[in-house]
Scaffold this motif. Structure first.
Motif, mmCIF file in Angstrom:
data_model
loop_
_atom_site.group_PDB
_atom_site.id
_atom_site.type_symbol
_atom_site.label_atom_id
_atom_site.label_comp_id
_atom_site.label_asym_id
_atom_site.label_seq_id
_atom_site.Cartn_x
_atom_site.Cartn_y
_atom_site.Cartn_z
ATOM 1 N N THR A 155 1.437 3.265 -5.555
ATOM 2 C CA THR A 155 1.340 1.825 -5.332
ATOM 3 C C THR A 155 2.740 1.227 -5.404
ATOM 4 O O THR A 155 3.472 1.469 -6.358
ATOM 5 C CB THR A 155 0.443 1.192 -6.402
ATOM 6 O OG1 THR A 155 -0.774 1.940 -6.435
ATOM 7 C CG2 THR A 155 0.138 -0.255 -6.073
ATOM 8 N N LEU A 156 3.105 0.509 -4.364
ATOM 9 C CA LEU A 156 4.465 -0.018 -4.246
ATOM 10 C C LEU A 156 4.447 -1.526 -4.060
ATOM 11 O O LEU A 156 3.558 -2.058 -3.398
ATOM 12 C CB LEU A 156 5.156 0.558 -2.999
ATOM 13 C CG LEU A 156 5.514 2.028 -2.939
ATOM 14 C CD1 LEU A 156 6.090 2.324 -1.568
ATOM 15 C CD2 LEU A 156 6.522 2.343 -4.023
ATOM 16 N N ASP A 157 5.468 -2.204 -4.643
ATOM 17 C CA ASP A 157 5.686 -3.618 -4.299
ATOM 18 C C ASP A 157 6.841 -3.638 -3.322
ATOM 19 O O ASP A 157 7.988 -3.405 -3.694
ATOM 20 C CB ASP A 157 6.037 -4.425 -5.559
ATOM 21 C CG ASP A 157 4.843 -4.476 -6.489
ATOM 22 O OD1 ASP A 157 3.705 -4.578 -5.977
ATOM 23 O OD2 ASP A 157 5.052 -4.379 -7.717
ATOM 24 N N VAL A 158 6.525 -3.872 -2.076
ATOM 25 C CA VAL A 158 7.567 -3.789 -1.052
ATOM 26 C C VAL A 158 8.053 -5.191 -0.703
ATOM 27 O O VAL A 158 7.251 -6.058 -0.358
ATOM 28 C CB VAL A 158 7.025 -3.088 0.202
ATOM 29 C CG1 VAL A 158 8.107 -2.999 1.269
ATOM 30 C CG2 VAL A 158 6.508 -1.713 -0.142
ATOM 31 N N LEU B 62 2.407 -0.103 6.502
ATOM 32 C CA LEU B 62 3.149 -1.337 6.245
ATOM 33 C C LEU B 62 3.340 -2.131 7.537
ATOM 34 O O LEU B 62 3.141 -3.345 7.584
ATOM 35 C CB LEU B 62 4.514 -0.987 5.624
ATOM 36 C CG LEU B 62 5.392 -2.164 5.238
ATOM 37 C CD1 LEU B 62 4.724 -3.007 4.163
ATOM 38 C CD2 LEU B 62 6.759 -1.676 4.739
ATOM 39 N N ARG B 63 3.683 -1.404 8.601
ATOM 40 C CA ARG B 63 3.901 -2.062 9.892
ATOM 41 C C ARG B 63 2.642 -2.810 10.331
ATOM 42 O O ARG B 63 2.696 -3.966 10.747
ATOM 43 C CB ARG B 63 4.272 -1.016 10.947
ATOM 44 C CG ARG B 63 4.542 -1.625 12.313
ATOM 45 C CD ARG B 63 4.585 -0.573 13.385
ATOM 46 N NE ARG B 63 3.266 0.057 13.555
ATOM 47 C CZ ARG B 63 3.056 1.131 14.305
ATOM 48 N NH1 ARG B 63 4.057 1.738 14.900
ATOM 49 N NH2 ARG B 63 1.838 1.617 14.421
ATOM 50 N N ILE C 263 1.453 -2.429 -1.613
ATOM 51 C CA ILE C 263 0.707 -1.483 -0.773
ATOM 52 C C ILE C 263 0.422 -0.220 -1.567
ATOM 53 O O ILE C 263 1.157 0.144 -2.490
ATOM 54 C CB ILE C 263 1.487 -1.108 0.515
ATOM 55 C CG1 ILE C 263 2.868 -0.538 0.175
ATOM 56 C CG2 ILE C 263 1.596 -2.298 1.447
ATOM 57 C CD1 ILE C 263 3.586 0.052 1.378
ATOM 58 N N LYS C 264 -0.675 0.417 -1.199
ATOM 59 C CA LYS C 264 -1.029 1.690 -1.815
ATOM 60 C C LYS C 264 -1.066 2.714 -0.691
ATOM 61 O O LYS C 264 -1.907 2.616 0.212
ATOM 62 C CB LYS C 264 -2.400 1.547 -2.482
ATOM 63 C CG LYS C 264 -2.764 2.706 -3.368
ATOM 64 C CD LYS C 264 -3.934 2.302 -4.242
ATOM 65 C CE LYS C 264 -4.880 3.454 -4.456
ATOM 66 N NZ LYS C 264 -6.071 3.055 -5.182
ATOM 67 N N VAL C 265 -0.103 3.610 -0.719
ATOM 68 C CA VAL C 265 0.021 4.543 0.402
ATOM 69 C C VAL C 265 0.008 5.989 -0.088
ATOM 70 O O VAL C 265 0.354 6.257 -1.237
ATOM 71 C CB VAL C 265 1.340 4.287 1.187
ATOM 72 C CG1 VAL C 265 1.271 2.967 1.920
ATOM 73 C CG2 VAL C 265 2.530 4.346 0.247
#
Lengths: 265, 433
Positions: free
Chosen positions: B70-73, B128-129, B145-147
């Motif tokens: 899980t990222l905070d982009v 993300l795109r 996002i969770k990738v």
């Protein structure tokens, strides 16, 4: 033979219904029926008796061309119903079988509801125009088949849920529903117990008022009880054909005598 | 009776009862042996089945989960300018935010930055795109996002990469393990159910590869197979059983249908390749052609099952209907066929289950192609479940090992389900005459 039930032996009507001349049936190499001549009178019960394998059922099945379904079976000779040759090319077996109903040895109701069992014949032949008419035929047929009281509350139950005797009466009712002129019965009581047999025999006697009934039976007592005319078959020959009383009390042929006294068969 | 046998064969002085008693022991022993052999055979079969299923489950269960991060982009407008959408440096912004979560990482070093980006699956940037394209207002803001992580890190998380292996032989290096552990300590790593296995089509990247393309391909192929084999098979069976004259020609046809059922399926594949693709010019790799090949293969099974079911309808029912004056066509369609239907359906389902697992004909018509989108019609290129298994089993990436097993489990699941339906139908409609 002494406990034979006394029934009226007189034949009131003498109109000829079925006239068979020189009928021969071959099953492949086997010559099953040899030159049989029979006259069957309207509104009478005619019994075919004889030992197993004598050809009485085979002959019965000639009368509504059920033998057509057996590819190796070949029928020759003349069989007329109301003066019309049933083996004529112009005669459609479908039409013939609507005219000549049949009841089989083993009760064979369709695995459908009691109502649908009876309604099937009228439906495929288009005998009715409305549901009410069909209902009426179903009720009438079941009444004539002497089973209405037993099934009137469960017409939607499966025909196969009935007891053996009830099933057979259902099959008789089903055969009547197409309004045939002749009713063929191939050992209709052989799978039934004595009580059910008595019920069916009573019914056969009842049916005589409207139909020409031909019954194949193993039981001489039964032939004596229900029929007015009896034909004795032996090894593919029609040995003797006479009023039932005559056959059982005063047989002309020695083979008939042997059979009814229990020496052959 | 006993006298004659005794006179014929028994020694004098022995009665039939003695002889029976003497033979009893031998007969009982034979029966015990027979039972023992039967139980033995069943045990062996079950053991084999158990081993098969256990080995599949033990490797395959890992594929039903997928490690995610899980990222905070921060969607940097400098990297992702709104006017260039849908293009933009999505991999860079995702990598940058990942790098920010790791200690002692110099993202200005290009090699390090690439290694960091490699933790993420190749699919992360596209995820993300898609978010940003759908809502360009996200540019200049931070999105969570969770990738999926890439396959080596997924393997690491699932314990399939041994941390004790010397660094130089290990797929994931010491510094990368340290990064991953750091992410794990921050609670960024999770391992949810791998929906992608069912919602994604095939991919070169194991973490993105799914069975959707294969499931859709198998569905189309089976549909075509059913639509062709079922009516043709039943029609042929009804004609042969109910109407055809019994002679040398129908005998010959019967023998050949039985032979056809035993023809290896690869031959049907060659036939489909030569006739449907070669002559008729149908597209390669298309489930339509696969369905045709499978229909050729399934038809004999359906014909044989249907004929058996028609034969099993008691003749008394036919006679009853004929005796009432039904035509042969009415007898067949109003009585025999409805009564035979459960048997026919059972046979058909078993035939289709066989077709579902069939691989060889599909390989020959090119249904083992690498196709990354699900077919939207039977004429699009596609794979099928068994060929997908074949492709994955052939792939070198570690992640495909468990995915192959998982795909086999999915296929087996479908087969068990189909056979279950067949058994259910048979039980439900079984008739006592």
């Amino acid at each position: 033979m002494n406990d034979m039930r006394k029934i009226e032996r007189d034949v009131h009507m003498t109109d000829l219904k079925i006239k068979a001349r020189g009928v021969n049936v071959h099953y492949g190499e086997t010559h099953a029926i040899k030159d049989v001549d029979v006259d069957i009178v309207d509104k009478t019960v005619t019994a075919f008796i004889g030992p197993s394998g004598c050809g009485k059922s085979t002959f019965l099945r000639c009368l509504n061309r059920m033998n057509d379904t057996i590819s190796i079976c070949r029928v020759t000779g003349q069989i007329e119903i109301d003066g019309r040759d049933i083996n004529d090319r112009a005669v459609d077996p479908v039409q013939l079988r609507a005219q000549v109903g049949m009841v089989f040895q083993k009760p064979n109701p369709f695995p459908k509801s009691i109502y649908d069992n009876i309604a099937y014949g009228p439906r495929i032949h288009g005998l009715t125009k409305s549901k009410a008419e069909l209902d009426e035929i179903v009720e009438k047929s079941l009444r004539r088949g002497a089973i209405w009281d037993e099934v009137k509350d469960r017409l939607n139950d499966s025909g196969t849920s009935l007891s053996g005797g009830q099933q057979q009466r259902l099959c008789i009712a089903r055969a009547i529903a197409t309004q045939p002129e002749v009713l063929l019965m191939d050992e209709p009581c052989s799978a039934l117990d004595p009580i059910a047999t008595a019920q069916v025999e009573e019914l056969i006697d009842e049916l005589r008022r409207d139909y020409s009934v031909v019954i194949v039976t193993h039981s001489m007592q039964q032939a004596a009880r229900v029929s007015q005319k009896t034909a004795f078959f032996h090894l593919g020959h029609l040995v003797e054909f006479n009023n039932t009383g005559e056959i059982f009390t005063n047989p002309q042929d020695s083979r008939t005598e042997s059979y009814i006294t229990g020496r052959i068969g | 009776m006993t006298d004659t046998t005794n006179a014929a064969g028994a020694p004098r002085g022995q009665s039939a009862a003695d002889l029976v008693a003497a033979s009893l022991k031998r007969r009982h022993r034979k029966q015990v042996w027979l039972q023992a052999i039967g139980i033995g055979a069943i045990s062996i079969a079950f053991t084999m089945l158990f081993i098969l299923v256990m080995s599949l489950v033990s490797t395959g269960w890992q594929a039903f989960t997928q490690t995610h991060v899980t990222l905070d982009v921060y969607v940097d407008p400098a990297e992702v300018p709104v006017e260039r959408l849908p293009r933009g440096g999505f991999a860079d912004v995702a990598g940058a935010s990942l790098g920010a979560m790791l200690p002692d990482v110099d993202m200005t070093d290009r090699a390090t930055a690439r290694s960091v980006r490699n933790i993420l699956s190749n699919g992360a940037q596209f995820h993300l795109r898609d978010l940003v394209v759908a809502d360009p207002g996200l540019i200049g803001r931070t999105v969570t996002i969770k990738v999926p992580v890439s396959d080596p890190f997924d393997q690491l998380n699932k314990g399939l990469i041994d941390r004790d292996t010397p660094n130089e032989f290990r797929r994931v290096k010491n510094n990368e393990i340290a990064w991953f552990d750091a992410l794990q300590d921050q609670g960024a790593i999770s391992k949810p159910f791998n929906w992608a296995l069912f919602t994604n089509a095939d991919s070169r990247f194991p973490e993105l590869a799914g069975l959707k393309g294969a499931l859709v391909g198998s569905f189309w192929a089976l549909l075509v197979c059913f639509l062709i084999a079922f009516p043709l098979g039943i029609g042929a069976a009804i004609y042969l059983e109910e109407f055809a004259p019994k002679n040398k020609i129908s005998d010959l046809i019967e023998v050949n249908i039985n032979n056809l059922a035993a023809v290896p399926s690869v031959v049907f594949g060659l036939l489909a390749l030569a006739v449907f693709i070669g002559w008729f010019g149908l597209p390669r790799s298309a489930p339509f052609v696969g369905g045709l090949a499978l229909a050729l293969m399934t038809m004999p099974t359906i014909i044989i099952a249907t004929r058996a079911a028609l034969k099993a309808v008691p003749p008394s029912i036919r006679e009853a209907a004929l005796g009432l004056g039904a035509s042969r066509q009415q007898v067949v369609f109003q009585h025999v066929l409805p009564l035979a239907m459960p048997g026919i359906l059972t046979g058909t389902i078993i035939g289709l289950a066989q077709a579902l697992g069939e691989t060889a004909p599909l390989l020959l018509i090119g249904m083992n192609a690498f196709i990354t989108s699900a077919a939207s019609s039977p004429f699009d290129s596609a794979t099928a479940l068994p060929t997908q298994i074949f492709i994955w089993a052939d792939s070198p990436e570690r992640g495909f090992v468990s995915r192959t097993s998982a795909a086999i489990l999915v296929l087996l699941g479908f087969l068990v389900m189909m056979n279950g339906i067949a058994i259910y139908l048979r039980q439900k409609f079984e008739r006592k005459w």
